[in-house]
Design an enzyme around this catalytic site. Sequence first.
Site, PDB file in Angstrom:
ATOM      1  CB  THR A  88      45.112  46.406  35.730  1.00 12.82           C
ATOM      2  OG1 THR A  88      43.704  46.546  35.754  1.00 12.82           O
ATOM      3  CG2 THR A  88      45.730  47.639  35.137  1.00 12.82           C
TER       4      THR A  88
ATOM      5  CE  LYS B  22      40.746  48.043  44.372  1.00 12.76           C
ATOM      6  NZ  LYS B  22      40.517  47.591  43.007  1.00 12.76           N
TER       7      LYS B  22
HETATM    8  N1  ASP Z   1      38.731  44.495  37.904  1.00 13.86           N
HETATM    9  C1  ASP Z   1      40.143  44.296  37.766  1.00 13.86           C
HETATM   10  C2  ASP Z   1      40.521  43.016  38.473  1.00 13.86           C
HETATM   11  O1  ASP Z   1      40.407  42.940  39.642  1.00 13.86           O
HETATM   12  C3  ASP Z   1      40.916  45.432  38.299  1.00 13.86           C
HETATM   13  C4  ASP Z   1      42.415  45.185  38.298  1.00 13.86           C
HETATM   14  O2  ASP Z   1      42.934  44.505  37.439  1.00 13.86           O
HETATM   15  O3  ASP Z   1      43.078  45.655  39.174  1.00 13.86           O
HETATM   16  O4  ASP Z   1      40.965  42.100  37.835  1.00 13.86           O
END
Ligand code: ASP
Length: 435
Positions: free
Chosen positions: A104, A259
């Site tokens: 993200t 996390k």
């Molecule tokens: N599913 C995504 C990832 O881990 C969530 C994020 O980007 O934080 O790449």
Amino acid sequence: MTLEGYRGKLLEILSNAKCSIGDDIVIVTESRSIEGVLMPRYQYADAEHLVLKLKNGYNIGISADRIKKIKLIGKGKEPSFATPPKPEQTPGLPKVLILGTGGTIASRIDYRTGGVRAVISSEELYHLVPELSSIAEITTDILFNIYSENMTSEHWSKIATRVAEAIRAGYDGVVITHGTDTLHYTSAALTFALESPPLPVVLVGAQRSSDRPSSDSASNLIGAVKFAAESRAKGVFVVMHDGPSDDELAVHSGVRVRKLHTSRRDAFKSVNSEPVARVKNDKIEILEESIREEKESGSFRLFEKFDDRAALLKVYPGFHHSIIKDLVDNGIRGFILEGTGLGHAPKSSYGAITYAMSKGAFVGMTSQCINGSVRMTVYDTGRDLLSIGVKPLGDMLSEVALAKLMWALGNFDTSEVGDIMTKNLRGEMQERRLL
Ligand code: ASP
């Protein structure tokens, strides 16, 4: 422009109406007409809904069955990601390399069409987060652009190799932008792959994308770059929000972090330990002085190999022993059992565990309680497992144990793996908690 993500009946009616993503269209249903911009769909989104961005900025989905007619009222523009001029760089700042891996953080969104693209140059990054140009002289390198659920040990290896190059090239710090889901696996893997790094290697992600008002992309990136440029720490760290405040970030050891929340910005917590530093209102506060010390082994070494023939298995009521046996027969060379409580697995699994070991596989025990340590001498179950040869892994987090096992299997002889796994190498396990 294409009709990205649309399939089946919707693709057909949109093509017949000569529409593309980004066009202004009107959807006529039995009860009303709705005007908006045609948005792309994700590759795996359902094929039954068309997505329209309304004038008020909200996106809505309209079921294909309700659509009577589509009218094209204006052709849209391609998503535009023009690179703005580079802000002035303060001379003589520390040199920081930012390695992009995806997720993200550090993605750009074209608000009209919903197009998303990775930030690819330092110019773009400076423009999006101008504060960076007064903290460090930044070079960027996009290694890959994937969601972190798609990371493999080969990606870990590539990142570690690139960090080693940056160390040789004389950088003062390295920041790795990464999806948050598996960021803590990568931080653990890098902690083992990089022995005695002379600089901070900082992993950073974002829980909320930059198109949301509560986004943590910029604040996390600024904090990570600041820590990489100015802390003089040595090792692998994770920098993310510390609590609800916008300007307090926690710096965690790469092998003590997890996390722990799906959506909160302060999802990452140090487990069985405290953060090693904080970045608060732009100031670095070192909480654990040892992060600045030279490591015992002295000079930097790279151990970039990983063998992913390792499995992390959660023990649960009804856990079936055949899982272990089948995996051994399929070539798995080591297991981390995430046992119940103090480190237990059902009696019915003892045979399969013994079988795994007879085939040369390593079997180590962590606890699914997350907090605390395995202690396998308390109950007879634990003692039985110890006598079979299962290795207690103290308070090592299961994800860290898995990354360490893949690393141990990749770089060392099978006969050494047991010793390596039960020894504290990089702060991943507090020795007094070993039994
Ligand atoms: N599913 C995504 C990832 O881990 C969530 C994020 O980007 O934080 O790449």
